[in-house]
Design an enzyme around this catalytic site. Structure first.
Site, PDB file in Angstrom:
ATOM      1  N   ALA A 232       0.392   0.942 -10.322  1.00 46.26           N
ATOM      2  CA  ALA A 232       0.011  -0.431 -10.678  1.00 46.26           C
ATOM      3  C   ALA A 232      -1.072  -0.953  -9.721  1.00 46.26           C
ATOM      4  O   ALA A 232      -2.151  -1.362 -10.150  1.00 46.26           O
ATOM      5  CB  ALA A 232       1.236  -1.337 -10.632  1.00 46.26           C
ATOM      6  N   TYR A 233      -0.792  -0.896  -8.434  1.00 50.18           N
ATOM      7  CA  TYR A 233      -1.725  -1.421  -7.431  1.00 50.18           C
ATOM      8  C   TYR A 233      -3.085  -0.713  -7.514  1.00 50.18           C
ATOM      9  O   TYR A 233      -4.141  -1.351  -7.562  1.00 50.18           O
ATOM     10  CB  TYR A 233      -1.107  -1.254  -6.048  1.00 50.18           C
ATOM     11  CG  TYR A 233      -2.003  -1.637  -4.908  1.00 50.18           C
ATOM     12  CD1 TYR A 233      -2.224  -2.977  -4.598  1.00 50.18           C
ATOM     13  CD2 TYR A 233      -2.651  -0.668  -4.133  1.00 50.18           C
ATOM     14  CE1 TYR A 233      -3.057  -3.335  -3.548  1.00 50.18           C
ATOM     15  CE2 TYR A 233      -3.478  -1.018  -3.082  1.00 50.18           C
ATOM     16  CZ  TYR A 233      -3.678  -2.350  -2.794  1.00 50.18           C
ATOM     17  OH  TYR A 233      -4.511  -2.707  -1.756  1.00 50.18           O
ATOM     18  N   GLY A 234      -3.041   0.634  -7.536  1.00 50.34           N
ATOM     19  CA  GLY A 234      -4.285   1.411  -7.579  1.00 50.34           C
ATOM     20  C   GLY A 234      -5.095   1.116  -8.832  1.00 50.34           C
ATOM     21  O   GLY A 234      -6.322   1.009  -8.787  1.00 50.34           O
TER      22      GLY A 234
END
Ligand code: NAP
Length: 280
Positions: A157-159
């Site tokens: 998600a973050y990446g």
């Protein structure tokens, strides 16, 4: 066209995500450089503490706001422009870092990550560009991260949000330059986090938030589109960017098998214990 460069004589700076970490350190650096700095986050008390810390050196203006709320960000921009002065420089650092593993997927992790990290930037970008466009000048920097270069376990998600920001900045740069607005993308490697715990490779040394802020200020003055920091780590991940999939996948496989890949990295300072790693 010669592009607008960071210069405290031109007006106000705005930093989102300024209640902790790099955003906070950057706000203090910009005050020392002579800017009046508008700081935004949801935690009013932390912003006021920052304002008090900077009082002897310059002016910090506290405007609370949630970047996921477009009306909130319109209101912050209106207050900057009509109550305080022309917005010259905007740096968007607010984010959440939520670990996501393929064997334990949660919809909310993706929704929250995109709401804050991508839509949150869009919610700030739109009113900032509107005001800068009217004046024909301005300078905006979007904080992405090395996790945006290539996929890493735990970073689904973050990446993905950080990759989206790099793509967004690359896409917007020429259009914004045509209307006099300079756009840069900031790519930090590991930095000691004081807010949300960070995802990353174990054993990779982190620099302090203040050192990172110093490099960001230097980068804002440079002619480069990409401000990458700290250099040694980002250089390594930049190289990995060009590896063909076969080589990249076996590298990741080897590193994670050898060292293990915890869901959240040890890149945390003592202060981060105040706020536990965010999990969904
Ligand atoms: N630290 C690292 O190792 C690292 C590595 C690569 C990239 N980065 C990037 O660098 C930037 C700063 O990282 P950091 O570690 O210094 O951050 P941090 O200490 O975790 O701070 C995150 C900031 O975002 C704000 N924020 C979160 N949700 C928000 C919302 N809905 N509305 C408004 N503000 C919100 C938080 O304030 P409130 O909670 O008060 O709202 C806080 O001020 C981020 O974009 C991050 O992705 C960091």
């Amino acid at each position: 066209m010669s592009m607008h460069r960071v210069n405290s004589e031109h007006g106000l700076a705005w930093v989102t995500g300024a209640s902790s970490g790099m955003g906070r350190a950057l706000a203090l650096r910009l005050v020392r450089d002579g800017y009046s700095v508008v700081v935004t986050s949801r935690n009013h008390d932390r912003l006021v503490a920052l304002q008090q810390e900077a009082a002897a050196e310059g002016r910090i203006i506290v405007l609370d706001g949630d970047v996921t709320d477009p009306q909130d960000m319109e209101r912050v921009l209106a207050s900057i422009e009509y109550d305080h002065g022309d917005l010259s420089l905007a740096v968007f650092t607010a984010d959440v870092a939520i670990p996501v593993r393929g064997d334990d997927l949660h919809r909310e992790a993706f929704e929250q990550s995109f709401a804050v990290n991508v839509n949150g930037v869009v919610n700030c970008l739109l009113p900032a560009v509107a005001h800068m466009k009217a004046r024909g000048q301005g300078h905006i920097a979007i904080v992405s991260g090395v996790a945006g270069y290539r996929g890493l376990p735990g970073n689904a998600a973050y990446g993905a949000t950080k990759a989206a920001l790099i793509n967004m900045a690359e896409s917007l740069k020429p259009d914004l330059e045509r209307i006099g607005i300079r756009l840069q993308v900031i790519i930090p490697g590991p930095v000691e986090a004081t807010g949300s715990a960070r995802l990353g490779f174990p054993g990779v040394a982190a620099i302090s938030a203040d050192a990172a802020a110093g490099q960001i200020v230097a980068g804002l003055r440079s002619k480069h589109f990409e401000i990458s920091l700290p250099n040694a780590t980002t250089a390594m991940t930049r190289l990995a960017r060009w590896l063909p999939y076969g080589a990249y996948c076996s590298l990741i496989e080897r590193v994670t098998r050898k060292k293990g890949m915890p869901p959240v990295s040890t890149v945390k300072s003592a202060k981060s214990a105040e706020r536990p790693p965010q999990a969904v």
